[in-house]
Design an enzyme around this catalytic site. Structure first.
Site, PDB file in Angstrom:
ATOM      1  N   LEU A  27      68.134  63.758 127.288  1.00 35.63           N
ATOM      2  CA  LEU A  27      69.251  63.681 126.346  1.00 35.63           C
ATOM      3  C   LEU A  27      69.297  62.360 125.594  1.00 35.63           C
ATOM      4  O   LEU A  27      69.818  62.301 124.484  1.00 35.63           O
ATOM      5  CB  LEU A  27      70.574  63.875 127.093  1.00 35.63           C
ATOM      6  CG  LEU A  27      70.756  65.233 127.759  1.00 35.63           C
ATOM      7  CD1 LEU A  27      72.006  65.248 128.611  1.00 35.63           C
ATOM      8  CD2 LEU A  27      70.810  66.342 126.728  1.00 35.63           C
ATOM      9  N   GLY A  28      68.794  61.306 126.184  1.00 30.49           N
ATOM     10  CA  GLY A  28      68.837  60.029 125.493  1.00 30.49           C
ATOM     11  C   GLY A  28      68.406  58.903 126.395  1.00 30.49           C
ATOM     12  O   GLY A  28      68.123  59.090 127.581  1.00 30.49           O
ATOM     13  N   GLY A  30      69.063  54.503 127.052  1.00 29.72           N
ATOM     14  CA  GLY A  30      69.838  53.321 126.745  1.00 29.72           C
ATOM     15  C   GLY A  30      69.344  52.115 127.508  1.00 29.72           C
ATOM     16  O   GLY A  30      68.271  52.147 128.131  1.00 29.72           O
ATOM     17  N   GLY A  31      70.128  51.053 127.451  1.00 29.55           N
ATOM     18  CA  GLY A  31      69.701  49.812 128.052  1.00 29.55           C
ATOM     19  C   GLY A  31      69.572  49.872 129.557  1.00 29.55           C
ATOM     20  O   GLY A  31      68.813  49.099 130.143  1.00 29.55           O
ATOM     21  N   MET A  32      70.280  50.798 130.220  1.00 34.19           N
ATOM     22  CA  MET A  32      70.245  50.861 131.670  1.00 34.19           C
ATOM     23  C   MET A  32      69.400  52.003 132.206  1.00 34.19           C
ATOM     24  O   MET A  32      69.111  52.038 133.395  1.00 34.19           O
ATOM     25  CB  MET A  32      71.659  50.971 132.231  1.00 34.19           C
ATOM     26  CG  MET A  32      72.447  49.682 132.113  1.00 34.19           C
ATOM     27  SD  MET A  32      74.081  49.847 132.878  1.00 34.19           S
ATOM     28  CE  MET A  32      73.614  50.156 134.573  1.00 34.19           C
ATOM     29  N   GLY A  33      69.031  52.948 131.361  1.00 34.48           N
ATOM     30  CA  GLY A  33      68.224  54.025 131.882  1.00 34.48           C
ATOM     31  C   GLY A  33      68.103  55.198 130.943  1.00 34.48           C
ATOM     32  O   GLY A  33      68.469  55.127 129.771  1.00 34.48           O
ATOM     33  N   VAL A  35      68.864  59.400 130.389  1.00 33.80           N
ATOM     34  CA  VAL A  35      69.798  60.443 130.784  1.00 33.80           C
ATOM     35  C   VAL A  35      69.173  61.804 130.524  1.00 33.80           C
ATOM     36  O   VAL A  35      68.577  62.034 129.467  1.00 33.80           O
ATOM     37  CB  VAL A  35      71.124  60.320 130.011  1.00 33.80           C
ATOM     38  CG1 VAL A  35      72.112  61.395 130.474  1.00 33.80           C
ATOM     39  CG2 VAL A  35      71.710  58.949 130.197  1.00 33.80           C
ATOM     40  N   LYS A  49      71.432  60.420 135.318  1.00 34.32           N
ATOM     41  CA  LYS A  49      70.997  59.158 134.721  1.00 34.32           C
ATOM     42  C   LYS A  49      70.100  58.424 135.707  1.00 34.32           C
ATOM     43  O   LYS A  49      70.501  58.127 136.830  1.00 34.32           O
ATOM     44  CB  LYS A  49      72.178  58.278 134.346  1.00 34.32           C
ATOM     45  CG  LYS A  49      71.745  56.980 133.666  1.00 34.32           C
ATOM     46  CD  LYS A  49      72.795  56.474 132.709  1.00 34.32           C
ATOM     47  CE  LYS A  49      72.174  55.559 131.691  1.00 34.32           C
ATOM     48  NZ  LYS A  49      73.072  55.257 130.599  1.00 34.32           N
ATOM     49  N   ASP A 143      85.010  49.519 129.406  1.00 34.57           N
ATOM     50  CA  ASP A 143      84.415  49.894 128.126  1.00 34.57           C
ATOM     51  C   ASP A 143      84.958  51.231 127.652  1.00 34.57           C
ATOM     52  O   ASP A 143      84.211  52.104 127.210  1.00 34.57           O
ATOM     53  CB  ASP A 143      82.891  49.941 128.245  1.00 34.57           C
ATOM     54  CG  ASP A 143      82.203  49.964 126.873  1.00 34.57           C
ATOM     55  OD1 ASP A 143      82.842  49.561 125.890  1.00 34.57           O
ATOM     56  OD2 ASP A 143      81.041  50.395 126.798  1.00 34.57           O
TER      57      ASP A 143
END
Length: 492
Positions: A27-28, A30-33, A35, A49, A143
């Site tokens: 699905l995508g 990002g900076g942490m992993g 998904v 994730k 956040d």
């Protein structure tokens, strides 16, 4: 054993199992992993994730991972996308959350414009409910923002509350600021310690954005936005005065003066110590299912801004969500019929709590009156934005803009602590009405406790009772600004 790769799904990077979960498609990232949409052993869809190996290799990260995952599992499943599982598969650490079938709030606002009516009310209550549940578990979200709120068929669901402190490891390694500037609290902007009061501030920002279509402190380069968050008053013009009162309290620069999430919930529903279970049912009962727009699923996201195109929910953020030409226009919000006495009562509780005087016609766009003056040498522009009548009650909304190019102005020098001196004048009789009072407080705006600078906008309101219902115009007398005569009154 890992499953064999599949060639039937071009979006899937592999079909290997991660723990007991089978990824369906990526699905995508990002900076942490990364998904994935995945399936659990029972075949149900979940959001999975997988943390980056370089993060998982750090002992500090692993310690935080275990601690935060255990805390997140304690969050009650009310208006949230709960964390279902956290585990390790070899050197891979992963988090699993409930799959939420619905667009995020930012996608809906982009496609359809601001929310209103029962959907706006349900959003305010639903997000407050989620925060109350999150804070009860001893977690600070840190956040909260529109892209971290998914609009499911049953109402809004808050995501990204389970890995808040995990992002600290990434921040310490990269120097990244944790949070989204337009929704960060003043204490976050100053680099101070963050408490649950920061989430309440973000709630105020989110509700203002949902109601107006713009963040209350604007957008732009991070330093500029953070300066406005820390020093400027929020832009709330156009918000219903009942909801705006709570938003103003939530956006107080001093975290000690903000209400708790539970107190927000109590005020929204007009009760004391509202249970999150009851609030969740009320939200679901009056929620209008959003149209099919950009689809996203709940996941434990990154919590840090950057080149991540997945969005904080951990699912794919297409060009539609990013404002690109590929956006799919959704249908309008379709109200869900409320059937049965219990559901009708639940809906009425929320509607009455936020709109005690009922509905009516909408005043025309644009100010009803305006004037330019100087106060202590400071040039100001004041507009009377709305005069709304509900029975014998009248609510007036003003906006004051500091138009000079230098200096600063302290509004309390003119008004005091609240707008209690602003009056209405009945033209035929000359009778003057002052704002109504409740619990020894004026039903009007509390004045900000900070200086206004050039370009700052100060929205104000006051509510009056016992005003004759047959008046078509009325005088509006504002301290320091004089009398605005013959201002039209509209049902609202």
């Amino acid at each position: 054993m890992d499953a064999q790769p599949s060639t039937g799904d071009p979006t899937a990077t592999h079909r290997r199992t991660i723990g007991p979960y089978v990824p369906v498609r990526r699905l995508g990232e990002g900076g942490m992993g990364i998904v994935y949409l995945a399936r659990d052993p029972g075949g149900r869809q979940v959001a999975l994730k997988v943390m980056r190996p370089e993060l998982a290799a750090q002992e500090e990260f692993r310690a935080r991972f275990r601690k935060e995952a255990e805390a997140a599992k304690r969050v009650a499943r009310f208006c949230t996308a709960p964390l279902l599982d956290a585990g390790r598969d070899g050197d891979r650490h992963y988090l699993v959350t409930e799959y939420v079938d619905g667009p995020d709030l930012s996608s809906v606002i982009d496609a359809q414009g601001p929310l209103s009516g029962s959907n706006l009310d349900a959003l305010a209550v639903g997000v407050a409910t989620a925060l109350a549940a999150i804070h009860e578990a001893g977690i600070v979200h840190r956040d909260l923002k529109p892209s971290n709120i998914l609009l499911s068929p049953l109402g809004p669901r808050v995501i990204d509350f389970g890995v808040a402190h995990l992002a600290d490891t990434l921040a310490e390694r990269t120097g990244t600021v944790i949070g989204t500037p337009s929704y960060m609290s003043p204490e976050q902007a100053r680099g101070e310690s963050v408490t649950s009061a920061a989430d309440v501030f973000a709630w105020g920002c989110v509700v203002a954005y949902a109601a107006t279509g713009r963040p209350p402190f604007g957008s732009g380069p991070m330093p500029e936005v953070l300066y406005r968050v820390a020093h400027h008053v929020p832009y709330l013009t156009g918000m219903d005065e009942r909801l705006r009162t709570l938003v103003e309290q939530a956006l107080d620069k001093d975290p000690a003066r903000r209400p708790s999430a539970q107190r927000l919930l109590d005020r929204l529903l007009g009760r004391e110590e509202v249970a999150v279970e009851a609030a969740t049912r009320i939200v679901s009962d009056i929620w209008a299912t959003p149209a099919e727009t950009t689809r996203r699923a709940g996941a434990a996201p990154d919590g840090a801004d950057g080149p991540d195109r997945t969005g904080p929910g951990g699912t794919e953020r297409s060009d539609a969500g990013a404002g690109g030409a590929g956006r799919r226009r959704g249908r309008r919000w379709v109200p869900v019929a409320v059937a049965g006495g219990a559901l009708a009562v639940a809906a009425a509780i929320l509607i009455f709590a936020l709109h005690p005087f009922g509905g009516g016609t909408t005043p025309p766009k644009g100010p009803l009156a305006s004037r330019d003056i100087k106060v202590n040498g400071h040039p100001l522009h004041v507009t009377v934005d709305a005069v709304k009548r509900r029975g014998t009650s009248v609510t007036v909304q003003w906006t004051i803009t500091m138009t000079g190019s230098e200096g600063s102005w302290w509004p309390r020098d003119l008004f005091g602590d609240e707008l209690s001196g602003a009056g209405l004048v009945d033209p035929p009789s000359g009778s003057k009405f002052l704002p109504a009072r409740k619990d020894d407080r004026c039903v009007c705006s509390a004045l900000p406790t900070q200086w206004l600078h050039p370009g700052d906008v100060l929205p104000l309101y006051a509510t009056y009772t016992g005003v004759p219902q047959d008046l078509e115009t009325i005088g509006v007398d504002v301290p320091g600004f004089g009398l605005f005569a013959d201002v039209p009154v509209y049902d609202g």
